[in-house]
Design an enzyme around this catalytic site. Structure first.
Site, short mmCIF file in Angstrom:
data_model
loop_
_atom_site.label_atom_id
_atom_site.label_comp_id
_atom_site.label_asym_id
_atom_site.label_seq_id
_atom_site.Cartn_x
_atom_site.Cartn_y
_atom_site.Cartn_z
N ILE A 157 0.83 -1.20 0.00
CA ILE A 157 0.00 0.00 0.00
C ILE A 157 0.87 1.25 0.00
O ILE A 157 0.65 2.18 -0.79
CB ILE A 157 -0.96 -0.01 1.21
N ASP A 176 10.53 2.82 7.00
CA ASP A 176 10.18 1.41 7.18
C ASP A 176 11.33 0.74 7.91
O ASP A 176 12.50 1.06 7.68
CB ASP A 176 9.94 0.74 5.83
N SER A 234 -4.32 1.53 8.88
CA SER A 234 -3.61 0.26 9.05
C SER A 234 -4.29 -0.63 10.09
O SER A 234 -5.10 -1.49 9.74
CB SER A 234 -2.15 0.52 9.41
N ASP A 259 -9.59 5.14 9.90
CA ASP A 259 -10.47 4.11 9.33
C ASP A 259 -10.52 2.85 10.19
O ASP A 259 -11.37 1.99 9.97
CB ASP A 259 -9.98 3.75 7.92
N GLU A 264 -14.02 -2.36 17.48
CA GLU A 264 -14.97 -2.03 16.42
C GLU A 264 -16.26 -2.82 16.60
O GLU A 264 -16.23 -3.97 17.04
CB GLU A 264 -14.36 -2.34 15.06
N HIS A 287 -13.87 1.25 8.88
CA HIS A 287 -12.98 0.20 8.39
C HIS A 287 -13.33 -0.19 6.95
O HIS A 287 -13.54 -1.36 6.62
CB HIS A 287 -13.06 -1.03 9.30
N ILE A 288 -13.35 0.80 6.07
CA ILE A 288 -13.76 0.59 4.68
C ILE A 288 -12.62 0.78 3.70
O ILE A 288 -12.85 0.91 2.50
CB ILE A 288 -14.92 1.52 4.29
N GLY A 290 -10.58 -1.18 2.31
CA GLY A 290 -10.64 -2.14 1.21
C GLY A 290 -12.04 -2.46 0.76
O GLY A 290 -12.24 -3.40 -0.02
#
Length: 407
Positions: A157, A176, A234, A259, A264, A287-288, A290
């Site tokens: 991503i 990273d 993430s 997100d 949740e 949490h959308i 994807g």
């Protein structure tokens, strides 16, 4: 599972219809449930189930796995697999598959949309308009062109976001813990602190490993530039939501988009609770990242195919917990799929048992991963039940299956 018995598949959390169609077309007996299940509900439903499909909310614990002796594989119809006890699944011979690439574009597009919306203050303008207030003031509204985007986590991503953000004219820096090649003109930061000091927008795209829990909190928000923006698409547990609220209230941060959340709701319509509710400069989404029709269709087909191939020929390509093996199954052969403890001598003992029973080996492939080994052995159809009894009786054996029919 007995010869010619249908593969019983349970799909939870409203998995895309393409997954159902693919599995049913291959003869699977598919049951679907639109919501997540808690541990007790899952244990009851897993009785006699061979394949399980979930998304992000159902927790597959060691206790649930212990109560499902017929379970062969689990498909996570999403990117993350931290909701599954991967170690216990491997130790009980259950393969786990996910969709590491299928919804990448959807997550990236949501991140870009939120960056633009926050930079242009669209959420505040929209709320004012709905309240009947006309305000064309440009104060605090900016173009994204020329601004610096800091990407924390430069995986599938992060890298795609990097390329598209540059195409919008943004400068890109990233951090990273792994050694990653920079794409385009992106600049790799040596430390997270360096990234925070350079970035107008910080976006998190880290994985769900336990070590990432709470890694972004008070200290990191304080180091961000005044007026900068923060995004998390993430995992919910990687940030301190209370600290984020405090830095938004103080004005140190200009806005945020979130997100994912530590806790949740299980289903549609359940109450959502968060410290971040009620802030005009915060975009909250359920949490959308994807959750586009395109991504869910791709995920459905991709993971369903992985599950089906595993039960048909034992292929574990892209499994997240078993060794990756792919050996073409030749007509006229049977395949022994042997999951075992990774200790010396297993291959020799298997071949010794086969040789003692005059069973010819037509093809063989072995792989190991941590504590687990996986051996595919193709043999002719002339073998006795005593062969299987001997192989199952090996102290190293975790699970033995005979393919293409499962036993």
């Amino acid at each position: 599972m007995l010869k010619n018995e249908p593969v019983r598949t349970l799909l939870l959390e409203n998995i895309h219809k393409d997954a159902v169609a693919l599995l049913e077309s291959q003869g699977h007996e598919v049951e679907t449930i639109s919501r997540a299940l808690d541990e007790d509900e899952l244990i009851k439903r897993l009785d006699g189930v061979h394949l399980l499909g979930i998304r992000s909310k159902t927790q597959v614990t060691a206790k649930a796995l212990a109560a499902a002796p017929e379970l062969r594989a689990i498909g996570a119809f999403c990117i993350g697999t931290d909701q599954i006890d991967l170690g216990e699944a491997a130790r009980t011979g259950i393969a786990v598959f996910n969709a590491p690439f299928s919804n990448t574009r959807s997550v990236v597009e949501l991140a870009l949309a939120e960056i633009i919306a926050l930079t242009r203050r669209l959420t505040e303008k929209n709320s004012a308009m709905h309240a009947g207030v006309w305000n064309k003031d440009a104060a605090g509204s900016h173009e994204v062109r020329g601004r610096t985007l800091g990407i924390v986590g430069y995986g599938n991503i992060g890298t795609q976001l990097s390329v598209l953000a540059e195409n919008l004219g943004m400068r890109v820096v990233f951090y990273d813990t792994a050694d990653k090649l920079a794409l385009g003109n992106a600049h790799r930061c040596a430390t997270l602190d360096e990234l925070l000091e350079l970035s107008d927008v910080v976006t998190l795209h880290v994985d769900g490993r336990p070590g990432n829990s709470g890694f972004f909190g008070e200290e990191q928000f304080a180091r961000m530039r005044p007026g900068s923006l923060f995004l998390n698409l993430s995992r919910g547990f990687v940030i301190d939501h209370t600290a984020l609220r405090r830095y938004l209230d103080s004005g140190h941060l200009g806005g945020a988009a979130v997100d994912v959340f530590p806790t949740e709701p299980k289903g549609r319509g359940d109450e959502f609770r968060s410290e971040l509710r009620g802030l005009p400069n915060v975009i909250l989404t359920p949490h959308i990242g994807g959750s586009t029709e395109e991504a869910q269709a791709d995920i459905g087909s991709f993971v369903a195919e992985k599950l089906h191939r595993y039960v048909v020929d034992g292929t574990t390509t892209l499994s997240v917990n078993l060794p990756t093996l792919a050996l073409p199954l030749q007509p006229g052969n049977h395949r022994l799929a042997h999951v075992h403890h990774n200790v010396p001598g297993v291959l020799a003992e298997v071949n010794s048992i086969l040789a003692a029973h005059s069973v010819n080996i037509e093809g063989q492939l072995l792989g190991t991963r941590g504590e687990v080994g996986y051996l595919l052995t193709d043999i002719g159809q002339d073998y006795t039940e005593d062969v299987l009894t001997k192989l199952r009786g090996m102290p190293q054996t975790i699970r033995l299956r005979v393919l293409p029919w499962l036993t």
